[in-house]
Design a protein around this motif. Structure first.
Motif, PDB file in Angstrom:
ATOM      1  N   LYS A  82     -18.986   4.504   4.790  1.00 41.42           N
ATOM      2  CA  LYS A  82     -19.989   5.568   4.736  1.00 41.42           C
ATOM      3  C   LYS A  82     -19.753   6.576   5.862  1.00 41.42           C
ATOM      4  O   LYS A  82     -19.408   6.175   6.978  1.00 41.42           O
ATOM      5  N   VAL A  83     -19.936   7.843   5.556  1.00 43.17           N
ATOM      6  CA  VAL A  83     -19.974   8.855   6.615  1.00 43.17           C
ATOM      7  C   VAL A  83     -21.170   8.504   7.503  1.00 43.17           C
ATOM      8  O   VAL A  83     -22.280   8.297   7.011  1.00 43.17           O
ATOM      9  N   ASP A  84     -20.957   8.427   8.808  1.00 42.57           N
ATOM     10  CA  ASP A  84     -22.004   7.910   9.705  1.00 42.57           C
ATOM     11  C   ASP A  84     -23.105   8.923   9.987  1.00 42.57           C
ATOM     12  O   ASP A  84     -24.276   8.568  10.068  1.00 42.57           O
ATOM     13  N   ASP A  85     -22.750  10.186  10.113  1.00 45.29           N
ATOM     14  CA  ASP A  85     -23.708  11.234  10.473  1.00 45.29           C
ATOM     15  C   ASP A  85     -24.639  11.519   9.285  1.00 45.29           C
ATOM     16  O   ASP A  85     -24.182  11.900   8.208  1.00 45.29           O
ATOM     17  N   LEU A  86     -25.949  11.371   9.464  1.00 47.20           N
ATOM     18  CA  LEU A  86     -26.896  11.533   8.360  1.00 47.20           C
ATOM     19  C   LEU A  86     -27.000  12.979   7.895  1.00 47.20           C
ATOM     20  O   LEU A  86     -27.179  13.246   6.705  1.00 47.20           O
ATOM     21  N   ASP A  87     -26.889  13.933   8.818  1.00 44.63           N
ATOM     22  CA  ASP A  87     -26.887  15.345   8.420  1.00 44.63           C
ATOM     23  C   ASP A  87     -25.691  15.650   7.524  1.00 44.63           C
ATOM     24  O   ASP A  87     -25.794  16.388   6.538  1.00 44.63           O
ATOM     25  N   LYS A  88     -24.545  15.072   7.877  1.00 42.90           N
ATOM     26  CA  LYS A  88     -23.327  15.296   7.086  1.00 42.90           C
ATOM     27  C   LYS A  88     -23.444  14.628   5.721  1.00 42.90           C
ATOM     28  O   LYS A  88     -22.940  15.151   4.723  1.00 42.90           O
ATOM     29  N   GLN A  89     -24.099  13.478   5.671  1.00 45.24           N
ATOM     30  CA  GLN A  89     -24.355  12.843   4.374  1.00 45.24           C
ATOM     31  C   GLN A  89     -25.139  13.796   3.475  1.00 45.24           C
ATOM     32  O   GLN A  89     -24.832  13.959   2.297  1.00 45.24           O
ATOM     33  N   ASP A  90     -26.148  14.429   4.069  1.00 46.58           N
ATOM     34  CA  ASP A  90     -26.985  15.352   3.312  1.00 46.58           C
ATOM     35  C   ASP A  90     -26.179  16.548   2.812  1.00 46.58           C
ATOM     36  O   ASP A  90     -26.357  17.017   1.682  1.00 46.58           O
ATOM     37  N   GLU A  91     -25.283  17.052   3.642  1.00 44.76           N
ATOM     38  CA  GLU A  91     -24.433  18.181   3.244  1.00 44.76           C
ATOM     39  C   GLU A  91     -23.510  17.795   2.094  1.00 44.76           C
ATOM     40  O   GLU A  91     -23.268  18.578   1.180  1.00 44.76           O
TER      41      GLU A  91
ATOM     42  N   GLY B 257     -34.432  14.881   4.141  1.00 45.57           N
ATOM     43  CA  GLY B 257     -34.714  14.416   5.487  1.00 45.57           C
ATOM     44  C   GLY B 257     -34.003  15.162   6.594  1.00 45.57           C
ATOM     45  O   GLY B 257     -34.372  15.029   7.761  1.00 45.57           O
ATOM     46  N   SER B 258     -32.973  15.923   6.253  1.00 44.65           N
ATOM     47  CA  SER B 258     -32.211  16.577   7.329  1.00 44.65           C
ATOM     48  C   SER B 258     -31.891  18.022   6.988  1.00 44.65           C
ATOM     49  O   SER B 258     -31.786  18.392   5.823  1.00 44.65           O
ATOM     50  N   VAL B 259     -31.738  18.828   8.007  1.00 49.26           N
ATOM     51  CA  VAL B 259     -31.475  20.265   7.858  1.00 49.26           C
ATOM     52  C   VAL B 259     -29.984  20.486   7.601  1.00 49.26           C
ATOM     53  O   VAL B 259     -29.131  19.913   8.280  1.00 49.26           O
ATOM     54  N   SER B 260     -29.685  21.304   6.606  1.00 49.04           N
ATOM     55  CA  SER B 260     -28.300  21.672   6.319  1.00 49.04           C
ATOM     56  C   SER B 260     -28.293  23.093   5.754  1.00 49.04           C
ATOM     57  O   SER B 260     -29.338  23.727   5.614  1.00 49.04           O
ATOM     58  N   LYS B 261     -27.103  23.573   5.412  1.00 43.00           N
ATOM     59  CA  LYS B 261     -26.986  24.919   4.823  1.00 43.00           C
ATOM     60  C   LYS B 261     -27.742  25.020   3.504  1.00 43.00           C
ATOM     61  O   LYS B 261     -28.091  26.100   3.052  1.00 43.00           O
ATOM     62  N   LYS B 262     -27.982  23.863   2.865  1.00 45.70           N
ATOM     63  CA  LYS B 262     -28.678  23.861   1.575  1.00 45.70           C
ATOM     64  C   LYS B 262     -30.197  23.921   1.733  1.00 45.70           C
ATOM     65  O   LYS B 262     -30.914  24.060   0.752  1.00 45.70           O
ATOM     66  N   THR B 263     -30.688  23.780   2.954  1.00 43.11           N
ATOM     67  CA  THR B 263     -32.138  23.829   3.195  1.00 43.11           C
ATOM     68  C   THR B 263     -32.641  25.264   3.045  1.00 43.11           C
ATOM     69  O   THR B 263     -32.043  26.196   3.574  1.00 43.11           O
TER      70      THR B 263
END
Length: 664
Positions: free
Chosen positions: A283-292, A621-627
């Motif tokens: 799994k990609v560890d960073d939760l923000d990156k998971q969201d992206e 749950g996390s901020v990304s460019k898609k937010t």
């Protein structure tokens, strides 16, 4: 009396501590005899003073609760399956896809436990519900059985609300002991630890599960961002701190090369583990990156399961037989001398199609190599040509349907042969099995064997016949009693309210899978509009190609199919795509992605989330460019900083309340 209460609490604390040390830390500090003595004392006190009983008492683990049936549970966050990788190249391709979005990703590599996926919910630190994965959206409640698993704390070290997910399994030693006992009792043996664990968890009587010595590793916090975590590894460390059991063999890797080294290590060492694993999860560890990275319809793009090379064994191919699928496709199957592979006895395997067999020159009488693809589906790999005696019979494809005798046809662009007789009994039966299946109409209790029984008794030959069944029809059949008949009729009638996309998939239209059915139903909303749709209108939908569109148009141009749809309408089936009736089209919210952060004073976060979703928005749950919008309450932290940096629209609580005011 105060002395009694004090002693009960003291015993519970001690027993919970000893449980944790023994079953989670694998470091017992008291002899079994002391533990048993204290447990018996607590049982006696709770029996004598039932007013002090508690759901989180260690005595709840002994089992004894018996259910009438399993309740269905809807997962708020779907329990998705993972995509598979089978070699280093697959893993490198996964890494490449991730790096298109994420620079220098770190990966968490974990052992993939071979068991039964489950979800645990804790409220105020107490276990209140456990459920199986089911189809990923709907599972079954198994709280009464999970309470008997000693490595599962009934109360956490912190009084928090949290959902955690993991894998229930049975150790190799327990499995061997269980089968030894079953052999002595002249009972059927379990094929492997996974089957034994799954069978134990799905017992209505919890004393059975309690006797099976099950275990559980937790590997996921589905809403980790909402709890303030920024990485998957951080959330796992937190589970350890609050008394939950995770697998400590995990490793945080800085590169794909490190991941591949980890995979190689455990490929070599897996047989030395006290439990079965069937791969490695990355799994990609960073939760923000998971969201992206996001998701496909079925799997997350930020995780993958590496499957170990399939075990291969040799056996004799005794015969090649043919089966008929619901679309009329003819599949050749290998009838084998029974042989054990990957923990189960295999006597049958797929041979796919004529081309597969002729390219490999597979013959009846050959010694063949078989394996389980992904440790699940048995398949023939190749013949052992050096062991031929000369008596082997070359393969010849059948020309007629093995069930109805109709001449088979093969389309130019396809490898399969088809029975084109739409009244072929096996085609009809397979269509009914598909219609009732979990991903289609999900008719609880109407499995393959029951459908075959009903079909052979000529009680059902078409989909509408299912809804004409009566309790009296069923009572005439073997294995049906008053209660089981009543339950099946209820389950059938319940599916009349299913959303139209489930019905559309259940109809078995060629090339229309569950994802396509959902896309089409959400676009056309009602069956009458879909029946009038043109190929151009269908191909205008993203992901719908001409082949799928032509298949749908052809299906609804068939008068028999139209008549069947009309019959189902008359029988009361829902023909509309079901969206939440409370969804309101609100311009500021519809199809927009929101993130909530900080403390809201007027509303709880759950209430705010529900309102956003009711107004057509989505909360992540996390901020990304898609937010699209960040709703920031008091003490908003890093998420607010990131939103400002990315130029994302930010609302304070006053703005949010103004925006929702016209609708609430």
């Amino acid at each position: 009396m105060d002395k009694i209460i004090k002693r009960i609490h003291e015993l519970r604390e001690k027993l919970n501590k000893y449980n944790y040390e023994y079953y989670v830390l694998d470091n017992p500090t008291v002899p079994d005899s002391d533990y048993d003595r204290l447990m018996q004392e607590l049982i006696n006190l709770e029996r004598e003073y039932p007013c002090y009983n508690s759901d989180d008492s260690p005595t709840q683990r002994v089992g004894g609760q018996v259910l009438d049936q399993f309740k269905k549970v809807e997962h708020e966050i779907p329990m998705l399956s993972l995509g598979n990788a089978f070699n280093d190249e697959d893993m490198k391709d996964f890494d490449k896809r991730v790096k298109e979005v994420v620079k220098n990703p770190r990966y968490m590599a974990e052992l993939k436990i071979d068991g039964l996926a489950c979800s645990l919910h804790y409220r105020n630190g107490r276990l209140y519900r456990a459920a199986t994965r089911g189809d990923g959206v709907i599972g079954e409640e198994i709280t009464h059985n999970v309470k008997t698993i000693r490595s599962v704390p009934l109360r956490l070290k912190k009084d928090i609300d949290i959902e955690v997910r993991g894998e229930i399994f049975m150790s190799k030693r327990t499995f061997e002991s269980l089968n030894e006992k079953r052999a002595k009792d002249q009972l059927a043996l379990f094929a492997n630890p996974r089957n034994a664990a799954a069978g134990s968890v799905r017992q209505l009587d919890s004393s059975v599960a309690a006797s099976r010595n099950l275990d559980l590793f937790l590997y996921s916090v589905p809403n980790a961002e909402n709890l303030g975590f920024t990485s998957h590894s951080e959330s796992l460390d937190y589970l350890d701190k609050i008394g939950l059991k995770t697998n400590r063999e995990r490793k945080l890797c800085k590169s794909m090369n490190e991941v591949l080294d980890y995979i190689k290590t455990w490929t070599d060492k897996r047989n030395n583990l006290p439990y079965d694993i069937d791969g490695i999860v990355i799994k990609v560890d960073d939760l923000d990156k998971q969201d992206e990275l996001g998701f496909t319809v079925k799997t997350p793009k930020w995780a993958i399961a590496f499957k170990f090379p399939a075990e291969e064994v040799s056996t004799t191919l005794k015969d090649i037989t043919f089966t008929v699928g619901r679309t009329g496709s003819i599949t050749p199957n290998a009838e084998l001398e029974p042989v054990k592979v990957a923990g189960t006895t295999v006597s049958r395997a797929t041979l796919h199609n004529e081309e597969f067999i002729t390219l490999r020159d597979i013959r009846v009488g050959d010694r063949v190599i078989i394996r389980k693809a992904g440790d699940i589906i048995p398949e023939v790999v190749k013949p052992i040509v050096d062991e031929r005696t000369g008596d082997e019979a070359p393969f010849k494809m059948v020309e007629d349907c093995p069930v109805c005798g109709e001449t088979l046809e093969r389309k130019e662009s396809e490898a399969d042969y088809y029975c084109v007789n739409e009244d072929c009994p096996r085609r009809l039966m397979e269509g009914l099995i598909h219609y009732a299946s979990r991903n289609a109409m999900n008719i609880d209790g109407l499995g393959e064997k029951i459908i075959e029984q009903l079909f052979n008794e000529k009680l059902i030959t078409s989909i509408p016949d299912i809804y004409r069944l009566t309790k009296e029809d069923l009572l005439r059949l073997e294995r049906f009693g008053d209660k089981s008949s009543e339950n099946l009729i209820k389950a059938i009638n319940k599916t009349k309210d299913n959303s139209f996309d489930r019905l559309l998939f259940g109809l078995g239209i060629r090339h229309v899978g569950s994802k396509v059915a959902n896309l089409i139903a959400s676009k056309f909303k009602v069956v009458d509009q879909l029946m009038e749709a043109t190929i151009d209108e269908l191909t205008a939908i993203n992901e719908i190609g001409e082949k799928i569109a032509s298949s749908i148009v052809d299906y609804f141009n068939d008068e028999d199919n139209i008549n069947m749809i009309n019959e189902l309408k008359e029988l009361g089936l829902n023909m509309e795509y079901e969206v939440d009736e409370d969804i309101i089209e609100a311009e500021a919210f519809t199809e927009k992605t929101f993130v909530l952060t900080g403390t809201l004073e007027e509303l709880k976060r759950k209430e705010a989330k529900a309102i956003i979703e009711r107004l057509g928005g989505k909360v992540t749950g996390s901020v990304s460019k898609k937010t699209d919008v960040l709703v920031a309450g008091k003490e908003a932290g890093s998420k607010l900083d990131k939103a400002v940096k990315l130029g994302i629209e930010v609302w304070d609580e006053v703005t949010f309340l103004e925006k929702i005011k016209p609708y609430v």
